[in-house]
Design a protein around this motif. Structure first.
Motif, PDB file in Angstrom:
ATOM      1  N   UNK A   1       8.590  -6.911  -4.871  1.00 36.99           N
ATOM      2  CA  UNK A   1       8.461  -7.364  -3.419  1.00 36.99           C
ATOM      3  C   UNK A   1       9.382  -6.276  -2.707  1.00 36.99           C
ATOM      4  N   UNK A   2       8.738  -4.964  -2.643  1.00 32.94           N
ATOM      5  CA  UNK A   2       9.855  -3.731  -2.131  1.00 32.94           C
ATOM      6  C   UNK A   2       9.804  -3.553  -0.683  1.00 32.94           C
ATOM      7  N   UNK A   3       9.161  -4.452   0.324  1.00 38.48           N
ATOM      8  CA  UNK A   3       9.166  -4.423   1.337  1.00 38.48           C
ATOM      9  C   UNK A   3       7.603  -4.493   2.173  1.00 38.48           C
ATOM     10  N   UNK A   4       7.256  -4.816   3.411  1.00 35.47           N
ATOM     11  CA  UNK A   4       6.011  -4.843   4.059  1.00 35.47           C
ATOM     12  C   UNK A   4       5.960  -3.937   5.252  1.00 35.47           C
ATOM     13  N   UNK A   5       4.699  -3.247   5.216  1.00 38.61           N
ATOM     14  CA  UNK A   5       4.464  -2.519   6.353  1.00 38.61           C
ATOM     15  C   UNK A   5       3.795  -3.520   7.335  1.00 38.61           C
ATOM     16  N   UNK A   6       4.381  -3.471   8.763  1.00 36.42           N
ATOM     17  CA  UNK A   6       4.075  -4.457   9.530  1.00 36.42           C
ATOM     18  C   UNK A   6       2.815  -4.109  10.212  1.00 36.42           C
ATOM     19  N   UNK A   7       1.996  -4.788  10.713  1.00 33.35           N
ATOM     20  CA  UNK A   7       0.958  -4.712  11.459  1.00 33.35           C
ATOM     21  C   UNK A   7      -0.110  -5.589  11.602  1.00 33.35           C
ATOM     22  N   UNK A   8      -1.306  -5.452  12.199  1.00 32.32           N
ATOM     23  CA  UNK A   8      -2.184  -6.458  12.192  1.00 32.32           C
ATOM     24  C   UNK A   8      -2.468  -7.220  10.922  1.00 32.32           C
ATOM     25  N   UNK A   9      -2.697  -6.027   9.817  1.00 30.97           N
ATOM     26  CA  UNK A   9      -2.850  -6.615   8.662  1.00 30.97           C
ATOM     27  C   UNK A   9      -1.646  -6.164   7.628  1.00 30.97           C
ATOM     28  N   UNK A  10      -0.594  -7.232   7.218  1.00 34.61           N
ATOM     29  CA  UNK A  10       0.736  -6.559   6.727  1.00 34.61           C
ATOM     30  C   UNK A  10       0.169  -6.069   5.262  1.00 34.61           C
ATOM     31  N   UNK A  11       0.890  -4.947   4.715  1.00 29.10           N
ATOM     32  CA  UNK A  11       0.762  -4.385   3.448  1.00 29.10           C
ATOM     33  C   UNK A  11       2.164  -4.480   2.675  1.00 29.10           C
ATOM     34  N   UNK A  12       1.922  -5.073   1.406  1.00 29.24           N
ATOM     35  CA  UNK A  12       2.961  -5.119   0.696  1.00 29.24           C
ATOM     36  C   UNK A  12       3.210  -3.890  -0.071  1.00 29.24           C
ATOM     37  N   UNK A  13       4.479  -3.317  -0.042  1.00 32.37           N
ATOM     38  CA  UNK A  13       4.940  -2.196  -0.847  1.00 32.37           C
ATOM     39  C   UNK A  13       5.183  -2.448  -2.233  1.00 32.37           C
ATOM     40  N   UNK A  14       4.908  -1.591  -3.274  1.00 33.93           N
ATOM     41  CA  UNK A  14       5.174  -1.875  -4.795  1.00 33.93           C
ATOM     42  C   UNK A  14       5.676  -0.388  -5.091  1.00 33.93           C
ATOM     43  N   UNK A  15       6.815  -0.169  -5.505  1.00 39.37           N
ATOM     44  CA  UNK A  15       7.341   1.133  -5.873  1.00 39.37           C
ATOM     45  C   UNK A  15       7.753   0.999  -7.377  1.00 39.37           C
ATOM     46  N   UNK A  16       6.823   1.863  -8.054  1.00 40.08           N
ATOM     47  CA  UNK A  16       6.805   1.672  -9.479  1.00 40.08           C
ATOM     48  C   UNK A  16       8.117   2.034 -10.391  1.00 40.08           C
TER      49      UNK A  16
ATOM     50  N   UNK B   1       0.442   0.139  -2.039  1.00 38.46           N
ATOM     51  CA  UNK B   1       0.163  -0.794  -1.302  1.00 38.46           C
ATOM     52  C   UNK B   1      -0.860  -1.918  -1.609  1.00 38.46           C
ATOM     53  N   UNK B   2      -0.336  -3.289  -1.487  1.00 41.52           N
ATOM     54  CA  UNK B   2      -1.144  -4.455  -1.715  1.00 41.52           C
ATOM     55  C   UNK B   2      -1.527  -5.200  -0.687  1.00 41.52           C
ATOM     56  N   UNK B   3      -2.902  -5.549  -0.605  1.00 42.91           N
ATOM     57  CA  UNK B   3      -3.453  -6.317   0.599  1.00 42.91           C
ATOM     58  C   UNK B   3      -4.082  -7.518   0.063  1.00 42.91           C
ATOM     59  N   UNK B   4      -3.688  -8.630  -0.147  1.00 40.85           N
ATOM     60  CA  UNK B   4      -4.379  -9.448  -1.113  1.00 40.85           C
ATOM     61  C   UNK B   4      -4.631  -9.303  -2.350  1.00 40.85           C
ATOM     62  N   UNK B   5      -5.807  -9.299  -2.884  1.00 39.09           N
ATOM     63  CA  UNK B   5      -6.067  -8.761  -4.103  1.00 39.09           C
ATOM     64  C   UNK B   5      -6.449  -7.222  -4.388  1.00 39.09           C
ATOM     65  N   UNK B   6      -6.502  -6.872  -3.053  1.00 36.89           N
ATOM     66  CA  UNK B   6      -6.671  -5.321  -3.081  1.00 36.89           C
ATOM     67  C   UNK B   6      -5.402  -4.278  -3.428  1.00 36.89           C
ATOM     68  N   UNK B   7      -5.438  -3.204  -3.692  1.00 37.82           N
ATOM     69  CA  UNK B   7      -4.355  -2.547  -4.115  1.00 37.82           C
ATOM     70  C   UNK B   7      -4.779  -1.047  -3.999  1.00 37.82           C
ATOM     71  N   UNK B   8      -3.928  -0.080  -3.528  1.00 39.95           N
ATOM     72  CA  UNK B   8      -4.067   1.438  -3.531  1.00 39.95           C
ATOM     73  C   UNK B   8      -2.965   2.077  -3.698  1.00 39.95           C
ATOM     74  N   UNK B   9      -2.998   3.233  -4.299  1.00 44.75           N
ATOM     75  CA  UNK B   9      -1.916   4.193  -4.317  1.00 44.75           C
ATOM     76  C   UNK B   9      -1.529   5.035  -3.036  1.00 44.75           C
ATOM     77  N   UNK B  10      -0.448   4.643  -2.483  1.00 46.17           N
ATOM     78  CA  UNK B  10      -0.145   5.442  -1.208  1.00 46.17           C
ATOM     79  C   UNK B  10       0.372   6.715  -1.250  1.00 46.17           C
ATOM     80  N   UNK B  11       1.178   6.976  -2.398  1.00 43.03           N
ATOM     81  CA  UNK B  11       1.968   8.231  -2.403  1.00 43.03           C
ATOM     82  C   UNK B  11       2.743   8.209  -3.756  1.00 43.03           C
ATOM     83  N   UNK B  12       3.109   9.354  -4.124  1.00 44.52           N
ATOM     84  CA  UNK B  12       4.325   9.689  -5.140  1.00 44.52           C
ATOM     85  C   UNK B  12       5.431  10.216  -4.591  1.00 44.52           C
ATOM     86  N   UNK B  13       6.766   9.735  -4.993  1.00 45.35           N
ATOM     87  CA  UNK B  13       7.767  10.228  -4.568  1.00 45.35           C
ATOM     88  C   UNK B  13       8.902  10.533  -5.595  1.00 45.35           C
TER      89      UNK B  13
END
Length: 211
Positions: free
Chosen positions: A43-58, A91-103
């Motif tokens: 639970x590393x944070x949430x991107x606020x918006x019409x559809x919130x996206x949960x962040x996951x830092x590996x 980024x996680x949206x429900x059961x869907x997830x996608x890699x947003x970036x590396x840092x």
């Protein structure tokens, strides 16, 4: 008779091993190098918006180094350094997830440490200090399109608990656990969209030398 000789030799070996403890004294430097695993909290944070996206830092693993200067026989100051760690940000949206970036990041940490039993074979220690996490080299993935992502640097408290096991008069086997308070603003195209609360537990195995 042979059993008695074997027992005497084993006892002598134990005594010799016990007498090779790498005792710490005021003015000593303890230098360590090894492998460190960083395990961010969930639970590393949430991107606020019409559809919130949960962040996951590996998690990430890398070589680290630390040096301790013993001010007294028990009290020292420790500086942790490392080669750059690389993390995936998903980024996680429900059961869907996608890699947003590396840092990548560097975690220099300065701590005051207290060492127990500094003349013994097993020398535990605890400490607390300040962590400065430097984020850089963000690499956006297709899920962000043409948008640019940036994580701001973080300054927070840190704690460490570890043990040095004397192998010779100058060499140690070391293991330690750290906690770091790491919070970073997540910016997309220069606008803050979330607060990433990373707050990892950090696990390390090292070889150390007294110089």
């Amino acid at each position: 008779m042979r059993s008695l000789k074997l027992a005497v030799l084993c006892a002598a070996a134990v005594l010799l091993w016990a007498n090779t403890a790498a005792a710490k004294e005021a003015g000593d430097w303890i230098i360590r190098a090894g492998v460190t695993y960083i395990d961010p909290k969930s639970d590393n944070g949430t991107v606020d918006g019409e559809v919130p996206i949960e962040l996951d830092v590996g998690s990430a693993t890398m070589l680290t180094f630390d040096g301790t200067y013993m001010i007294t026989n028990n009290f020292g100051v420790e500086l942790l350094a490392a080669l750059p760690f690389k993390h995936d940000i998903d980024g996680h949206l429900g059961d869907e997830s996608a890699k947003l970036a590396t840092v990548k990041h560097l975690p220099p940490t300065l701590s005051a440490v207290y060492h127990f039993n500094t003349a013994g074979k097993f020398q535990p220690y605890v400490g607390a200090g300040i962590n400065w996490t430097i984020f850089f080299d963000e690499n956006e993935k297709d899920a962000l399109g043409d948008a640019s992502l940036k994580l701001t640097n973080s300054v927070g408290l840190a704690a460490v608990a570890g043990i040095d096991i004397a192998l010779t008069e100058r060499m140690y086997l070391n293991g330690n656990i750290r906690y770091m308070d790491i919070d970073s603003d997540v910016k997309v195209d220069g606008e803050k969209v979330a607060k990433a609360k990373i707050d990892p537990w950090v696990y390390a195995i090292n070889i150390g030398w007294k110089i």
